[in-house]
Design an enzyme around this catalytic site. Structure first.
Site, PDB file in Angstrom:
ATOM      1  N   TYR A  52       4.775   3.896   2.575  1.00 36.94           N
ATOM      2  CA  TYR A  52       5.224   4.647   1.396  1.00 36.94           C
ATOM      3  C   TYR A  52       6.045   3.781   0.438  1.00 36.94           C
ATOM      4  CZ  TYR A  52       3.605   9.222   3.107  1.00 36.94           C
ATOM      5  OH  TYR A  52       2.834  10.299   3.502  1.00 36.94           O
ATOM      6  N   ASN A 115       3.508  18.868   4.551  1.00 36.50           N
ATOM      7  CA  ASN A 115       2.170  19.164   4.029  1.00 36.50           C
ATOM      8  C   ASN A 115       1.022  18.634   4.886  1.00 36.50           C
ATOM      9  OD1 ASN A 115       2.498  16.525   3.297  1.00 36.50           O
ATOM     10  ND2 ASN A 115       2.127  16.813   1.118  1.00 36.50           N
ATOM     11  N   HIS A 118      -2.294  13.280   4.943  1.00 37.70           N
ATOM     12  CA  HIS A 118      -2.231  12.256   3.894  1.00 37.70           C
ATOM     13  C   HIS A 118      -3.639  11.751   3.633  1.00 37.70           C
ATOM     14  CE1 HIS A 118      -1.496   8.408   1.885  1.00 37.70           C
ATOM     15  NE2 HIS A 118      -2.355   7.905   2.753  1.00 37.70           N
ATOM     16  N   GLU A 129      -3.984   0.470   3.053  1.00 43.52           N
ATOM     17  CA  GLU A 129      -3.533   1.348   4.144  1.00 43.52           C
ATOM     18  C   GLU A 129      -4.346   1.096   5.416  1.00 43.52           C
ATOM     19  OE1 GLU A 129      -3.654   5.267   2.331  1.00 43.52           O
ATOM     20  OE2 GLU A 129      -1.992   4.764   0.993  1.00 43.52           O
TER      21      GLU A 129
END
Ligand code: RTP
Length: 150
Positions: A52, A115, A118, A129
């Site tokens: 992040y 949530n 991702h 990533e």
């Protein structure tokens, strides 16, 4: 847009603990994407800060890292036509309250801070990533259903 486009999808700790891994995996399988990497990882805060990095400095950053390090996540790489954009649309809007029903967040979540999943937001970020979460590489194989589906 490319057939061999890859995206990094992750079930966050709340998704794992709520028993939603199978449902989320199933949606990507059913949609027609090919699974080329999968593992359960309890990531360190340092690893998550790397993931992040673009959000460092945001007020919610420390809470986000704590939440993401609170338990294992399921890290996955899915491949297929327009995987990045389609993956994002399957997840729904970042804030679940704004997510359409039928999306993962729209069906299972309410709070932006919980949530459950991702998905990479660009092809470049997907490749970064994938390198970060799968330094060992992904699995190369050919899909050949014709031997067992008639
Ligand atoms: P993600 O990277 O997790 O797929 O989420 P995203 O691209 O849709 O959204 P992004 O802006 O990159 O935010 C990353 C994650 O940070 C948490 N968040 N909390 N206001 C808040 O409290 C807030 N805003 C964002 C969410 O978990 C979001 O998914």
């Amino acid at each position: 847009m490319s057939v061999s486009e890859r995206t990094y999808i992750m079930v966050k700790p709340d998704g794992v603990q709520r028993g939603l891994v199978g449902n989320i995996l199933g949606r990507f399988e059913q949609r027609g994407f090919k699974l080329i990497a999968l593992k359960l990882v309890h990531a360190t805060p340092e690893h998550l800060e790397q993931h992040y990095i673009d959000l460092k400095g945001k007020s919610f950053f420390p809470g986000l890292i704590k939440y993401m390090a609170s338990g294992p996540v399921v890290a996955m790489v899915w491949e297929g036509l327009d995987a990045v954009k389609t993956g994002r649309s399957m997840l729904g809007a970042t804030n679940p309250l704004a997510s359409a029903p039928g999306t993962i967040r729209g069906d299972f979540a309410l709070a932006v801070g919980r949530n459950i999943c991702h998905g990479s937001d660009s092809v470049d970020n997907a490749e970064k990533e994938i390198k970060l979460w799968f330094p060992e590489g992904v699995v190369q194989y050919t899909n050949d259903n014709s031997k067992w589906i008639f």
